[in-house]
Design a protein around this motif. Structure first.
Motif, PDB file in Angstrom:
ATOM      1  N   LEU A   1     -10.025  -2.758   5.123  1.00  0.00           N
ATOM      2  CA  LEU A   1      -9.966  -1.936   4.584  1.00  0.00           C
ATOM      3  C   LEU A   1     -10.778  -1.198   4.644  1.00  0.00           C
ATOM      4  O   LEU A   1     -11.999  -1.592   4.236  1.00  0.00           O
ATOM      5  CB  LEU A   1      -9.257  -1.820   3.529  1.00  0.00           C
TER       6      LEU A   1
ATOM      7  N   ASP B   1      -7.677   5.053   3.128  1.00  0.00           N
ATOM      8  CA  ASP B   1      -6.764   3.184   3.283  1.00  0.00           C
ATOM      9  C   ASP B   1      -6.160   3.157   1.552  1.00  0.00           C
ATOM     10  O   ASP B   1      -5.920   2.588   1.714  1.00  0.00           O
ATOM     11  CB  ASP B   1      -8.075   1.761   3.599  1.00  0.00           C
ATOM     12  N   THR B   2      -7.431   3.641   0.708  1.00  0.00           N
ATOM     13  CA  THR B   2      -6.919   3.327  -0.358  1.00  0.00           C
ATOM     14  C   THR B   2      -6.680   4.034  -1.469  1.00  0.00           C
ATOM     15  O   THR B   2      -6.809   5.670  -1.566  1.00  0.00           O
ATOM     16  CB  THR B   2      -8.271   2.099  -1.370  1.00  0.00           C
TER      17      THR B   2
ATOM     18  N   ASN C   1      -1.788   5.126   6.584  1.00  0.00           N
ATOM     19  CA  ASN C   1      -3.053   5.695   6.399  1.00  0.00           C
ATOM     20  C   ASN C   1      -4.404   7.358   6.309  1.00  0.00           C
ATOM     21  O   ASN C   1      -5.836   6.998   5.896  1.00  0.00           O
ATOM     22  CB  ASN C   1      -3.866   5.439   7.908  1.00  0.00           C
TER      23      ASN C   1
ATOM     24  N   ARG D   1       0.631  -1.774   0.280  1.00  0.00           N
ATOM     25  CA  ARG D   1       0.293  -0.283  -0.074  1.00  0.00           C
ATOM     26  C   ARG D   1       0.744   0.950  -0.141  1.00  0.00           C
ATOM     27  O   ARG D   1       0.816   2.555  -0.728  1.00  0.00           O
ATOM     28  CB  ARG D   1      -0.816  -0.182   1.082  1.00  0.00           C
ATOM     29  N   TYR D   2       2.110   0.994   0.762  1.00  0.00           N
ATOM     30  CA  TYR D   2       2.890   2.656   0.192  1.00  0.00           C
ATOM     31  C   TYR D   2       3.435   2.587  -1.038  1.00  0.00           C
ATOM     32  O   TYR D   2       3.304   3.468  -1.866  1.00  0.00           O
ATOM     33  CB  TYR D   2       3.800   2.206   2.140  1.00  0.00           C
TER      34      TYR D   2
ATOM     35  N   ARG E   1       0.408   4.160  -2.547  1.00  0.00           N
ATOM     36  CA  ARG E   1       0.384   5.310  -2.761  1.00  0.00           C
ATOM     37  C   ARG E   1       1.580   6.302  -2.724  1.00  0.00           C
ATOM     38  O   ARG E   1       1.260   7.474  -3.583  1.00  0.00           O
ATOM     39  CB  ARG E   1      -0.439   5.208  -1.239  1.00  0.00           C
TER      40      ARG E   1
ATOM     41  N   TYR F   1      -9.118  -4.093  -3.873  1.00  0.00           N
ATOM     42  CA  TYR F   1      -8.525  -4.289  -2.870  1.00  0.00           C
ATOM     43  C   TYR F   1      -9.260  -5.220  -2.208  1.00  0.00           C
ATOM     44  O   TYR F   1     -10.661  -5.237  -1.866  1.00  0.00           O
ATOM     45  CB  TYR F   1      -8.366  -3.054  -2.024  1.00  0.00           C
TER      46      TYR F   1
ATOM     47  N   ASN G   1      -3.092  -4.505   8.350  1.00  0.00           N
ATOM     48  CA  ASN G   1      -3.185  -2.873   7.534  1.00  0.00           C
ATOM     49  C   ASN G   1      -3.213  -1.285   8.408  1.00  0.00           C
ATOM     50  O   ASN G   1      -2.873  -0.214   8.217  1.00  0.00           O
ATOM     51  CB  ASN G   1      -4.519  -2.565   7.011  1.00  0.00           C
TER      52      ASN G   1
END
Length: 286
Positions: free
Chosen positions: A232, A206-207, A202, A137-138, A141, A213, A159
């Protein structure tokens, strides 16, 4: 045994792990995947499965041992499957995922580029266990990964961090313990609920748009606690509690990623939703 000793013993084990690994982290390690049956860079995705699948191991895992169950499962279904090692600490072989998670995300970025170049695909799908379900996720993003990834499937991902059944709340009572975790195993410290890393990850939701996801969790998870912290929020999120699909499934944090074919069936559904089939207790036979 005195009650306080029963409480502190698991925490002591965590701190002992950190002390053993008290060596400087290196960011020079290039994320690579040893030859292991699935990492076939001559594999070309099919029309049925047009995206390669990149498997992202968890803390203390590696590119082979973490995926001895899931990688062959996906290969048998026609996917090009790849896995990497990331987050190595200098002088600590075999056990990965202990370095700073933002640096590990950079290693994932380089690996995805390598896979896309080899396969000719425009995008990849990511499947990760534990830290490996959260760390990407890092990448999505902050490192441009959203343009290169179609879906992220997290199996028991932390998460929103973990409190280790409340044990992390005891750290302030042990002078220097938090500093030891940060210095010795930053990858562990980053996963504690409320860490600076997770706060940044976060913030703002979250997305990210454009990525599908899926989260697959077990209510028996004893590592990422509470298990609901794995889920999430977002418009393109599918949260799955494995016991809602099969109440007989007793898998905890490790087994859900290593051997749980009910979880594997949900991974396959997430990778190919157009051909998804119902997941039940009988899915262990599929």
């Amino acid at each position: 045994m005195l009650p306080w000793k029963r409480v502190l013993r698991p925490l002591a084990a965590v701190l002992l792990t950190a002390a053993v690994a008290l060596v400087p982290a290196t960011t020079a390690h290039a994320a690579t995947a040893p030859s292991s049956g699935w990492n076939d860079y001559s594999c070309k995705p099919s029309a049925a499965h047009p995206r390669p699948v990149v498997l992202v191991h968890g803390t203390l895992g590696n590119s082979v041992d973490n995926w001895l169950g899931l990688a062959p499962y996906l290969e048998d279904r026609g996917y090009c499957v790849f896995s990497l090692d990331y987050g190595q600490l200098s002088g600590v072989p075999v056990f990965y995922g202990l370095g700073p998670i933002d640096k590990s995300a950079g290693q994932l970025s380089a690996f995805v580029d390598k896979v896309l170049t080899a396969t000719g695909a425009a995008k990849a799908d990511l499947v990760g266990h534990s830290q490996g379900g959260m760390m990407p996720r890092y990448y999505l993003r902050f490192l441009g990964g959203a343009a290169k990834v179609n879906a992220l499937v997290g199996i028991a991902p932390d998460n929103h961090g973990t409190d280790l059944n409340g044990l992390t709340k005891l750290l302030p009572y042990f002078p220097g313990a938090a500093d030891l975790l940060n210095a010795a195993t930053p990858g562990l410290a980053d996963q504690m609920a409320g860490s600076a890393f997770l706060t940044k990850l976060n913030a703002g939701g979250d997305t990210v748009p454009g990525v599908h996801y899926t989260v697959i969790a077990s209510k028996y998870d004893e590592v990422v606690t509470p298990y609901t912290s794995q889920f999430l929020s977002g418009s393109d999120v599918h949260n799955v509690l494995i016991q809602n699909l099969c109440s007989l499934d007793l898998s905890e944090h490790v087994l859900i990623g290593l051997t749980d074919r009910i979880a594997f069936h949900e991974v396959a559904n997430a990778l190919d939703p157009a051909h998804a089939t119902a997941t039940t207790c009988a899915s262990v036979l599929s």
